[in-house]
Design an enzyme around this catalytic site. Sequence first.
Site, PDB file in Angstrom:
ATOM      1  CB  SER A 129      82.868  -0.305 -39.961  1.00  0.00           C
ATOM      2  OG  SER A 129      84.244  -0.041 -40.011  1.00  0.00           O
TER       3      SER A 129
ATOM      4  NE  ARG B  93      79.245  -6.373 -46.973  1.00  0.00           N
ATOM      5  CZ  ARG B  93      80.460  -6.344 -46.409  1.00  0.00           C
ATOM      6  NH1 ARG B  93      81.445  -5.682 -46.979  1.00  0.00           N
ATOM      7  NH2 ARG B  93      80.701  -6.997 -45.310  1.00  0.00           N
TER       8      ARG B  93
ATOM      9  CG  HIS C 172      81.414  -0.957 -44.369  1.00  0.00           C
ATOM     10  ND1 HIS C 172      82.089  -1.705 -45.305  1.00  0.00           N
ATOM     11  CD2 HIS C 172      82.267  -0.799 -43.329  1.00  0.00           C
ATOM     12  CE1 HIS C 172      83.292  -1.987 -44.839  1.00  0.00           C
ATOM     13  NE2 HIS C 172      83.429  -1.457 -43.658  1.00  0.00           N
TER      14      HIS C 172
END
Lengths: 222, 222
Positions: A19, A43, A46
């Site tokens: 990812s 993050r 994500h």
Amino acid sequence: MSMLGSLENVLPADIERRSMEIIESEWGDASHLTPLQRQIVKRVIHTTADFDYLGILKFSPTAVDDALYALRHNAVIVTDTQMALSGVSKPALKALGCEAVCFMSDPAVAASARENGTTRAAAAVDYAAQRYADGNVIFAVGNAPTALVRLYELISEGRLRPSLVVGTPVGFVNVVQSKRLIMSSGVPYIVSEGRKGGSTVAVAICNSLLYQLYDRATGNLL
Amino acid sequence: MSMLGSLENVLPADIERRSMEIIESEWGDASHLTPLQRQIVKRVIHTTADFDYLGILKFSPTAVDDALYALRHNAVIVTDTQMALSGVSKPALKALGCEAVCFMSDPAVAASARENGTTRAAAAVDYAAQRYADGNVIFAVGNAPTALVRLYELISEGRLRPSLVVGTPVGFVNVVQSKRLIMSSGVPYIVSEGRKGGSTVAVAICNSLLYQLYDRATGNLL
């Protein structure tokens, strides 16, 4: 079951790495960010699949350093929702000797909010400020702009000096303004400018900081 | 403290109503949605400040009706994260005689995932499917596409017939595909098409459904 054939074959342990690769390959120019800031923004993307965060996530110059120092010295993370509390990595906190708390469900907070005509989120900030007046505290506000506003007031009055404010409330009433207040307050901040944010964004920021110091694969400190 | 002057003066109890007004005034044409679907989309936008959800939140034709029927008949909501579990309204669940559960932290689930080389999320779906084989179950998947894929397999094999699947995992690996699978499975669904979603989105959908049946102001059923 031929529709299953459309799935990408990625081992469970590799999903996150894959990812992050996809995000890096798509997010374009991230050169305005330091390497550690980049980890945090990655993050958050994500967690949201929203590339807007590349542009709207704002860091005070020393925020990441200040945050890592705080987390290495037994910081308390105060969240403004039980959801955010439950999302912050407990193994990482434990390994670092940190803890996370949330006072939103405390009966004293509800009573104080009723009495003063404020939100519970603002009352919970007062409660935390009293409890940790001189402490090493990170506020992680992913929901309530009124919590950020109350933080700004206490900081302006010299009654509180958080180690970091993660300011990612989401929504339409005073959200944009509350973030501007925190960014003008003089304390270290990581803020999602504008309306966007949320508890999952606040958690992603906290966990990204924790994972700079804690190796999830081995359970060791870094 | 002149910066505080920029804040809109809204009473705590009115913040949510005011937010919903702002969303309605900005979201443009929502005529493709039924009134109840509109409530759900509005709460998701309230939770994300992301108007994309007006276009990407997809409902199977009877999903809302099926969901409300399930919630009136003691449904169990199975979430794929502790965060989502902690966000679903406990007072509403209690008043309706429903409950919410999450098996992600169950040691048996972790062991089964290790043994079978799957994710914990997929193993947790198997665990829930065994436990509630013929039950009235709503799956609320806000994180793990592998949970949706496993649900699709069990549904295809005739081993599970959820009352509703809330499918809003977020991310980059098999997320888009997993949602397509669920939308082709024949069970009632509410899905955020594409990469976007998250635990807060799944929770917003569940709570919006619960609030059709439960009055938060009075604590009474509607």
